[in-house]
Design an enzyme around this catalytic site. Structure first.
Site, PDB file in Angstrom:
ATOM      1  N   MET A  26       1.329  -1.209  -0.484  1.00 18.52           N
ATOM      2  CA  MET A  26      -0.109  -0.919  -1.143  1.00 18.52           C
ATOM      3  C   MET A  26      -0.810  -2.149  -0.300  1.00 18.52           C
ATOM      4  O   MET A  26      -2.004  -2.318  -0.995  1.00 18.52           O
ATOM      5  CB  MET A  26      -0.134  -1.093  -2.442  1.00 18.52           C
ATOM      6  N   GLY A  27      -0.388  -2.726   0.763  1.00 20.70           N
ATOM      7  CA  GLY A  27      -1.059  -3.822   1.320  1.00 20.70           C
ATOM      8  C   GLY A  27      -0.978  -5.229   0.536  1.00 20.70           C
ATOM      9  O   GLY A  27       0.099  -5.116  -0.296  1.00 20.70           O
ATOM     10  N   HIS A  33       7.440  -8.310   1.442  1.00 23.78           N
ATOM     11  CA  HIS A  33       7.086  -7.172   2.537  1.00 23.78           C
ATOM     12  C   HIS A  33       7.689  -7.148   3.616  1.00 23.78           C
ATOM     13  O   HIS A  33       8.194  -6.309   4.206  1.00 23.78           O
ATOM     14  CB  HIS A  33       5.882  -7.013   2.348  1.00 23.78           C
ATOM     15  N   GLN A  57      -1.187   5.800  -9.303  1.00 24.68           N
ATOM     16  CA  GLN A  57      -0.051   5.167 -10.210  1.00 24.68           C
ATOM     17  C   GLN A  57      -0.769   3.756 -10.880  1.00 24.68           C
ATOM     18  O   GLN A  57       0.007   3.169 -11.363  1.00 24.68           O
ATOM     19  CB  GLN A  57       0.728   4.770  -9.267  1.00 24.68           C
ATOM     20  N   ASP A 147      11.138  -4.137  -7.771  1.00 27.71           N
ATOM     21  CA  ASP A 147      10.764  -3.021  -8.463  1.00 27.71           C
ATOM     22  C   ASP A 147      12.009  -2.145  -8.629  1.00 27.71           C
ATOM     23  O   ASP A 147      12.214  -0.922  -8.018  1.00 27.71           O
ATOM     24  CB  ASP A 147       9.588  -2.172  -7.606  1.00 27.71           C
ATOM     25  N   GLN A 150      11.691   1.480  -9.991  1.00 30.78           N
ATOM     26  CA  GLN A 150      11.008   2.284  -8.886  1.00 30.78           C
ATOM     27  C   GLN A 150      12.203   2.617  -7.876  1.00 30.78           C
ATOM     28  O   GLN A 150      12.213   3.919  -7.360  1.00 30.78           O
ATOM     29  CB  GLN A 150      10.026   1.483  -8.252  1.00 30.78           C
TER      30      GLN A 150
HETATM   31  O1  PAF Z   1       5.863  -0.677  -4.409  1.00 33.13           O
HETATM   32  C1  PAF Z   1       4.569  -0.214  -4.227  1.00 33.13           C
HETATM   33  O2  PAF Z   1       4.137  -0.915  -3.452  1.00 33.13           O
HETATM   34  C2  PAF Z   1       4.127   1.143  -4.335  1.00 33.13           C
HETATM   35  O3  PAF Z   1       4.693   1.489  -5.620  1.00 33.13           O
HETATM   36  C3  PAF Z   1       4.717   2.315  -3.299  1.00 33.13           C
HETATM   37  C4  PAF Z   1       6.001   2.601  -3.302  1.00 33.13           C
HETATM   38  C5  PAF Z   1       4.318   1.743  -1.776  1.00 33.13           C
HETATM   39  C6  PAF Z   1       3.951   3.575  -3.716  1.00 33.13           C
HETATM   40  O4  PAF Z   1       2.595   3.428  -3.867  1.00 33.13           O
END
Ligand code: PAF
Length: 274
Positions: A26-27, A33, A57, A147, A150
């Site tokens: 999400m930048g 990242h 989300q 995460d 996730q």
């Molecule tokens: O982990 C994230 O940054 C977000 O949940 C993702 C996987 C890019 C989905 O929007």
């Protein structure tokens, strides 16, 4: 590095390649990242990162509007890390009409922990990730283990839908004091930043006790909640779960400890495998 603003541009840029490796984001990128990008790079013949702040989300009271958009520095950092294509669609491009078809992950995986405190979160995540997968059609996609839930939900989604995509986890990067790197760390004041390490320390205390043979998990969880609350945190959960499905563990299960807690206005999450 090429920029694709539309699915058509992305498809054209991907044309010469066969095995895309993909890092969705999400930048507001941090070193965590970029480590995922470096990890993904050798796994494909082209490296695609997406930048898309996914409204689906976020709950209405959450930080969708204020989520930092740091486009220029994100692009510089992605290029330096070896990214070949940045897919950065507008909301209108990715959701040209209301997204009424959604992916609903099973409650036992997605309505616990993060999903309990952020209802609908994993519907939003799964829906956008499914859509990004359809756009990028990667062979491999890398998600951060920070995460943890996730990663598990997306892995199961890929398995159950027989998506031809390897979902790979990337290790959590930590600051020198142990705080897990997160885009939301930027919200912390100076004093909160000093305090923030206590979340990973609470997890470490629980993990150490479990490794040393503690069996009263409920007592460990209660102690950790009390200790953080006494320091001014508002913990949502500090729990030990089995790694396989994040349910309450039984003797002999491989464990992970997971936490989410608010410090001031900032909600942080972290986890440690035991
Ligand atoms: O982990 C994230 O940054 C977000 O949940 C993702 C996987 C890019 C989905 O929007």
């Amino acid at each position: 590095m090429q920029i694709a603003r539309t699915v058509a541009e992305l498809r054209q840029q991907l044309g010469p390649f066969n095995h895309a490796a993909f890092v969705p984001t999400m930048g507001n990128l941090h070193d965590g990242h970029l480590a995922l990008v470096r990890q993904a790079k050798p796994l494909g013949d082209v490296l695609v990162a997406s930048i898309f702040v996914n409204r689906l989300q976020f709950l209405p009271h959450e930080d969708f509007d204020t989520y930092p958009r740091t486009w220029d520095s994100d692009c510089e950092r992605l290029e330096a890390a070896g990214c070949n294509i940045v897919f950065a669609p507008s909301e209108k491009e990715l959701y040209p009409e209301p997204q009424t078809f959604k992916v609903h992950p099973p409650a036992e995986l997605a309505d616990i922990l993060e999903g309990h405190f952020r209802p609908g979160f994993f519907v939003g995540v799964c829906t956008v990730v499914m859509k990004l997968f359809a756009c990028v059609q990667p062979r491999v996609a890398v998600f951060g283990q920070k995460d943890y839930q996730q990663l598990m939900v997306i892995r199961r989604m890929a398995q159950q839908f027989a998506l031809p995509i390897d979902v790979v986890g990337g290790p959590t990067l930590r600051a020198a004091d142990g705080l897990a790197l997160s885009s939301r760390n930027g919200y912390l004041s100076e004093s909160e930043r000093t305090e923030a390490v206590q979340l990973s320390l609470a997890l470490k205390t629980m993990a150490d006790a479990l490794r040393a043979g503690a069996t009263d998990i409920a007592a460990l969880e209660a102690q950790a909640m009390q200790a953080l609350t006494a320091r001014g945190w508002q913990p949502d959960y500090l729990v030990a779960r089995r790694r396989y499905d994040l349910q309450a563990p039984q003797a002999g299960d491989a464990l992970v400890v997971l936490a989410a807690a608010k410090l001031g206005k900032t909600r942080l999450i972290d986890n440690l495998e035991v």
